[in-house]
Design an enzyme around this catalytic site. Sequence first.
Site, mmCIF file in Angstrom:
data_model
loop_
_atom_site.group_PDB
_atom_site.id
_atom_site.type_symbol
_atom_site.label_atom_id
_atom_site.label_comp_id
_atom_site.label_asym_id
_atom_site.label_seq_id
_atom_site.Cartn_x
_atom_site.Cartn_y
_atom_site.Cartn_z
ATOM 1 N N GLU A 11 9.104 -3.983 12.850
ATOM 2 C CA GLU A 11 8.933 -2.896 12.242
ATOM 3 C C GLU A 11 7.731 -1.930 12.437
ATOM 4 O O GLU A 11 6.686 -2.626 12.059
ATOM 5 C CB GLU A 11 8.845 -3.308 10.203
ATOM 6 C CG GLU A 11 8.917 -2.333 9.663
ATOM 7 C CD GLU A 11 8.775 -2.726 8.071
ATOM 8 O OE1 GLU A 11 8.273 -3.799 7.715
ATOM 9 O OE2 GLU A 11 9.182 -2.012 7.165
ATOM 10 N N CYS A 19 9.596 1.684 3.449
ATOM 11 C CA CYS A 19 10.154 0.670 3.750
ATOM 12 C C CYS A 19 11.921 0.990 3.757
ATOM 13 O O CYS A 19 12.668 0.490 4.633
ATOM 14 C CB CYS A 19 10.423 -0.339 2.287
ATOM 15 S SG CYS A 19 11.066 0.214 1.066
ATOM 16 N N PHE A 62 0.671 -1.206 0.073
ATOM 17 C CA PHE A 62 -0.161 0.043 0.108
ATOM 18 C C PHE A 62 0.920 1.316 -0.013
ATOM 19 O O PHE A 62 0.236 2.217 -0.490
ATOM 20 C CB PHE A 62 -0.974 0.030 1.250
ATOM 21 C CG PHE A 62 -0.089 0.487 2.479
ATOM 22 C CD1 PHE A 62 0.051 1.809 2.842
ATOM 23 C CD2 PHE A 62 0.331 -0.426 3.460
ATOM 24 C CE1 PHE A 62 0.420 2.187 4.049
ATOM 25 C CE2 PHE A 62 1.217 -0.018 4.498
ATOM 26 C CZ PHE A 62 1.350 1.381 4.906
HETATM 27 P P1 NAD Z 1 1.538 -6.558 2.932
HETATM 28 O O1 NAD Z 1 2.589 -7.692 3.033
HETATM 29 O O2 NAD Z 1 0.670 -6.611 3.855
HETATM 30 O O3 NAD Z 1 0.894 -6.736 1.529
HETATM 31 C C1 NAD Z 1 1.407 -6.687 0.444
HETATM 32 C C2 NAD Z 1 0.795 -7.675 -0.637
HETATM 33 O O4 NAD Z 1 0.398 -8.993 -0.146
HETATM 34 C C3 NAD Z 1 -0.632 -7.010 -0.705
HETATM 35 O O5 NAD Z 1 -0.902 -6.755 -2.190
HETATM 36 C C4 NAD Z 1 -1.519 -7.754 -0.149
HETATM 37 O O6 NAD Z 1 -2.838 -7.879 -0.595
HETATM 38 C C5 NAD Z 1 -0.961 -9.178 -0.239
HETATM 39 N N1 NAD Z 1 -1.252 -9.796 1.168
HETATM 40 C C6 NAD Z 1 -1.682 -9.408 2.493
HETATM 41 N N2 NAD Z 1 -1.843 -10.172 3.295
HETATM 42 C C7 NAD Z 1 -1.597 -11.321 2.654
HETATM 43 C C8 NAD Z 1 -1.685 -13.100 3.007
HETATM 44 N N3 NAD Z 1 -1.952 -13.375 4.416
HETATM 45 N N4 NAD Z 1 -1.278 -13.633 2.080
HETATM 46 C C9 NAD Z 1 -0.959 -13.322 0.774
HETATM 47 N N5 NAD Z 1 -1.100 -12.296 0.206
HETATM 48 C C10 NAD Z 1 -1.464 -11.169 1.262
HETATM 49 O O7 NAD Z 1 2.393 -5.153 3.166
HETATM 50 P P2 NAD Z 1 1.807 -3.706 3.172
HETATM 51 O O8 NAD Z 1 1.258 -3.553 4.557
HETATM 52 O O9 NAD Z 1 0.966 -3.593 2.088
HETATM 53 O O10 NAD Z 1 3.190 -3.113 2.823
HETATM 54 C C11 NAD Z 1 4.058 -2.700 3.892
HETATM 55 C C12 NAD Z 1 5.188 -3.616 4.018
HETATM 56 O O11 NAD Z 1 6.028 -3.471 2.590
HETATM 57 C C13 NAD Z 1 6.406 -3.280 4.936
HETATM 58 O O12 NAD Z 1 6.935 -4.347 5.427
HETATM 59 C C14 NAD Z 1 7.392 -2.456 4.147
HETATM 60 O O13 NAD Z 1 8.853 -2.457 4.636
HETATM 61 C C15 NAD Z 1 7.159 -3.449 2.815
HETATM 62 N N6 NAD Z 1 7.808 -2.727 1.583
HETATM 63 C C16 NAD Z 1 9.038 -3.075 1.284
HETATM 64 C C17 NAD Z 1 9.674 -2.490 0.114
HETATM 65 C C18 NAD Z 1 11.047 -2.863 -0.146
HETATM 66 O O14 NAD Z 1 11.430 -2.570 -1.414
HETATM 67 N N7 NAD Z 1 11.798 -3.738 0.537
HETATM 68 C C19 NAD Z 1 9.112 -1.356 -0.354
HETATM 69 C C20 NAD Z 1 7.761 -1.144 0.052
HETATM 70 C C21 NAD Z 1 7.237 -1.738 1.198
#
Ligand code: NAD
Length: 507
Positions: free
Chosen positions: A391, A291, A159
């Site tokens: 985090e 992130c 998101f």
């Molecule tokens: P998230 O892992 O909750 O969601 C990411 C994706 O996975 C979404 O499309 C979501 O629909 C899906 N998802 C959620 N729960 C799931 C499940 N149980 N099973 C399968 N798919 C599922 O992450 P978020 O809250 O949207 O984003 C924040 C996180 O992303 C933070 O940890 C941040 O550090 C990380 N992030 C990392 C980078 C990087 O480049 N390393 C960049 C941006 C964000």
Amino acid sequence: MNAPANANVLAPSVKLLIGGKFVESKTTQWRDVVNPATQQVLARVPFATPEEINEAVASAKQAFKTWKKTPIGTRARVFLKLQQLIRENMSELAALLTAEQGKTLPDAEGDVFRGLEVVEHAANIGTLQLGELANNVANGVDTYSIMQPLGVCAGITPFNFPAMIPLWMFPMAIATGNTFVLKPSEQDPMVTMRLCELALEAGIPAGVLNVIHGGEDAVNAICDHADIKAISFVGSTKVGTHVYNRASLNGKRVQCMMGAKNHAIVMPDANKDQTLNALAGAAFGAAGQRCMALSHVVLVGESQKWIPELIEKAKTLKVSGGTEKGTDVGPVVSCSALSRVEGLIERGVADGAKLELDGRKPHVPGYEKGNFVGPTIFSGVKPGMSVYDQEIFGPVLCLSGADDIDAAIEFINANPNGNGTAIFTQSGAAARKFQEDIDVGQVGINVPIPVPVPLFSFTGSRASKLGDLGPYGKQVVLFYTQTKTVTARWFDDSTTSHGVNTTISLK
Ligand code: NAD
């Protein structure tokens, strides 16, 4: 999730993109897209049915047959056009992004702009996807390599960068000759969809880019689908690890960019004002939901005396709706994100960290229902405390002290994450030592958020990443292609015959 279908009859529905058409989902499962500053419901996003997901993949599979053979120049020109359309629509894209995600308008433009840089890079695909040739590897024999697209690739996005991260993915995948199925974050899919509309307007043919929406079930379907060859995931460590394991077991190429705990070291010789500005911007900007946000600072020696000035700096930041002029810190994305951040602050106090600045429950005139938490600072933070081990993904900065640079580097290297880190110093020797000895994939020297431009690749490491290749730049050209080597001999009249060769040697 699973709001009844009639709960917000007035909110428009977000469409799926299948076979070049934006279509209404037939699902019965919907979720509201909510403005985090006001709680206004902006739209309803469907959780696509298994049939719809299959249709999207089938349309990408069909389109691959012709797209893979489309000339380089034609592919490149689509992205030349897309970068122009993104520039022309920048204000509208930023406004959409702020409404559904919460970050300030200038930061939303930054989100779009960092993605735009990848689109510009994709327009150079002709020079990025070159093979190699070795002439005369044996008598009359040449060997050359070609970098061929894989087929249907998929992207799963978080998101926090709903413009930049989808643009990390589909432009490079498509420019290299693949077709794509994107699954945006269900929390803020609207700006992503607008970018996909622009991509179609730029000339991406029907079926080459498809979008499905959903959560866990959609992601698992992508991991399991036999016709998907590669998956790029960006999100939390927990979900990314699951995606990596499940999709790898299914034989797919997978890259997962995941969670982080980014540390900075402040040396006592650092430029004080510049450093404090950089720390406040990188810890509290985007409400800490990056992130690469700085979430822990190790103050070395005398710089530990700068804490009061850092607190004063943090107090000057304006907390308000992202559309308000002068806002520095917008809301966090959802009510549940707010209670998680507030809960972690409470745990920090209970664990014995010193709460130097408490940003909970700020008064935000005009936005009384928003998910706000203001800049928050803890000192005396140690491993074992929840605010260190987890985090936080909110505007919370943790501080600890160290006697010298060696102790500070050792502290950071003991943390499992490896996304980003920075040192603030005026000493070239200290900076060089840091660059050499720190075990983190992206290093800043007086730069708090060292996200590389697409001439390089995003190079998070250790627990912040699974898979060897990063999501854009040179590495992603390797990720989205299969290298094939061709060893060729052409006979002409002067070729000497060696008779039957029963050895492995080329003669
Ligand atoms: P998230 O892992 O909750 O969601 C990411 C994706 O996975 C979404 O499309 C979501 O629909 C899906 N998802 C959620 N729960 C799931 C499940 N149980 N099973 C399968 N798919 C599922 O992450 P978020 O809250 O949207 O984003 C924040 C996180 O992303 C933070 O940890 C941040 O550090 C990380 N992030 C990392 C980078 C990087 O480049 N390393 C960049 C941006 C964000």
